[in-house]
Design an enzyme around this catalytic site. Structure first.
Site: not given
Length: 429
Positions: A199, A403
């Site tokens: 990320s 995620h």
């Protein structure tokens, strides 16, 4: 080592191995928090209510109260703590799993927003990336960006000053990352290293290698887990709420916490709330599902308890706002101060320039997930196609992988890490 970029503050504290979709213009912003978002929230709640009973476990429970170095020692791995100073005075902590006899390039691994080095150790020696890399013969370095729980020291500023928190992930990419890279290469005596990011840990890599191209030569390869660059199509409930109120959020956080976001007492309050009782726990899980994509992993009580003990780890509100700007503009660009004069002084243009992705020459491999609500496939592929030296675009073969599963799901080893380490081994020859 480049003395202008970084220097050691403390000597390594070595421990022996132990026995044991895009928004519109200003007038359209209210539409971005329209019933569509609340419909999504209702759908999330309904889906969560239909989930079966949570699965519990106890093997990781004791690590919830430990820091990264303590976890390494707890599992019987060698541990070192290093501190590095950036050119603007921030003191960063690196946790090392030293493998000093390794003939492979060292590995620097960087966390996402509100996260820390602990994330690479979270699921334990059998599946966590930090342990698996060490077991594969690598000298492993786990970094911490400015503002998180491990990197809140500064040479002349304190966290109760607004100036301390005046940074986004742009500064992390241009100042923190090069300081850590130079330090690792200096300490190990190696000319290059592997870089792995999740990320924000990928965003900062793209910032560094596009803005300071000379650093491209210092990487053997980069591996992006849920890469974030272009971000105009993110489906995250959390980010869609934040985007329209970027300026108000910034003003509020500066008045209440000098510009820090979910740090210290605020972070503790979140942790207390999310473990207070079954109802608050369920609400927090609902929020995580709607923000990152549905996942079965949080149904494991032990993993949930360890995650909430270490996340949120703190950052600046400016880092959050920089991401909301990407969401609203659909561009991968520098920070917008919302002041034409400031932008002119900083960039020479009224509008912040985009990062020059074409300047990135490092071999780059992407791993992304169809169920990732933050970094969605269309944005991932857009970024990948602009890279000059791409070496792999891999869709995770699990329809429920989201995620945060890139670091907290034990299945990540079989789905991602094993393949990635195999590629690293081939590039190390």
């Amino acid at each position: 080592m480049n003395s202008n970029t970084s220097r050691a503050v403390d000597k390594a504290e070595e421990e022996p191995k132990c026995p044991s979709g895009r928004f519109g213009e200003e007038e359209d912003k209210r539409e971005c928090i329209s019933p569509n978002i609340w419909n999504l929230f209702v759908i999330c709640a309904a889906a969560l209510a239909l989930q079966p009973s949570l699965v519990s476990g106890a093997s990781l429970e004791e690590t919830a109260k430990m820091d990264s170095a303590e976890v390494l020692k707890y599992y019987g791995y060698p541990a070192e703590t290093h501190r590095v100073q950036t050119i603007d005075g921030y003191i960063l902590t690196l946790h090392r799993i030293p493998n000093k006899k390794s003939k492979r390039p060292p590995v620097l691994i960087m966390h996402g927003i509100l996260d820390s080095s602990f994330t690479w150790l979270l699921t334990g020696p059998q599946t966590a990336l930090g342990f698996k890399l060490f077991d594969s013969g690598y000298d492993v370095w786990l970094g911490n960006f400015r503002g998180n729980v491990y990197s809140q020291s500064h040479n002349w500023l304190s966290t109760d000053q607004d100036e301390y928190w005046d940074f986004s992930w742009d500064e992390m990419g241009k100042r923190d990352l090069p300081a850590m890279v130079d330090y690792v290469l200096h300490r190990t005596g190696r000319p290059k290293l592997f870089h792995i990011g999740h990320s924000m840990g990928t965003t900062t890599f793209f910032v560094l290698t596009s803005s300071m191209p000379s650093y491209n030569k210092k990487f053997v390869a980069h591996f992006s887990l849920s890469p974030v660059g272009y971000w105009g199509n993110s489906a995250s409930f959390f980010w869609k709420i934040l985007a329209p109120v970027e300026m108000a959020l910034s003003e509020f956080m500066h008045k209440t916490n000098h510009g820090g976001f979910l740090v210290d007492q605020d972070a503790e309050s979140i942790r207390d709330f999310c473990t207070m009782n079954p109802s608050t726990e369920r609400l927090c899980k609902l929020f995580l599902h709607c923000s990152f994509g549905f996942s079965n992993v949080l149904r494991n009580e032990t993993i949930y308890n360890v995650v909430t003990a270490h996340i949120p780890a703190g950052t600046s509100v400016k880092a959050f706002n920089h991401y909301t700007q990407l969401m609203k503009s659909g561009r991968f660009c520098n920070y917008d101060s919302h002041d034409m004069k400031r932008n002119y002084l900083r960039y020479g243009t009224a509008r912040p320039p985009e990062y020059n992705v074409s300047a990135i020459t490092v071999p780059v491999q992407f791993y992304y997930a169809a169920n990732d609500a933050v970094s969605v496939p269309v944005d991932v592929i857009k970024l990948y196609t602009q890279l000059r030296n791409p070496i792999g675009l891999h869709l995770v073969q699990d329809t429920l992988f989201n995620h945060i599963d890139f670091t907290i799901d034990p299945k990540a080893y079989k789905l991602i890490y094993r393949k990635m380490i195999k590629m690293m081994n081939s590039l190390s020859l």
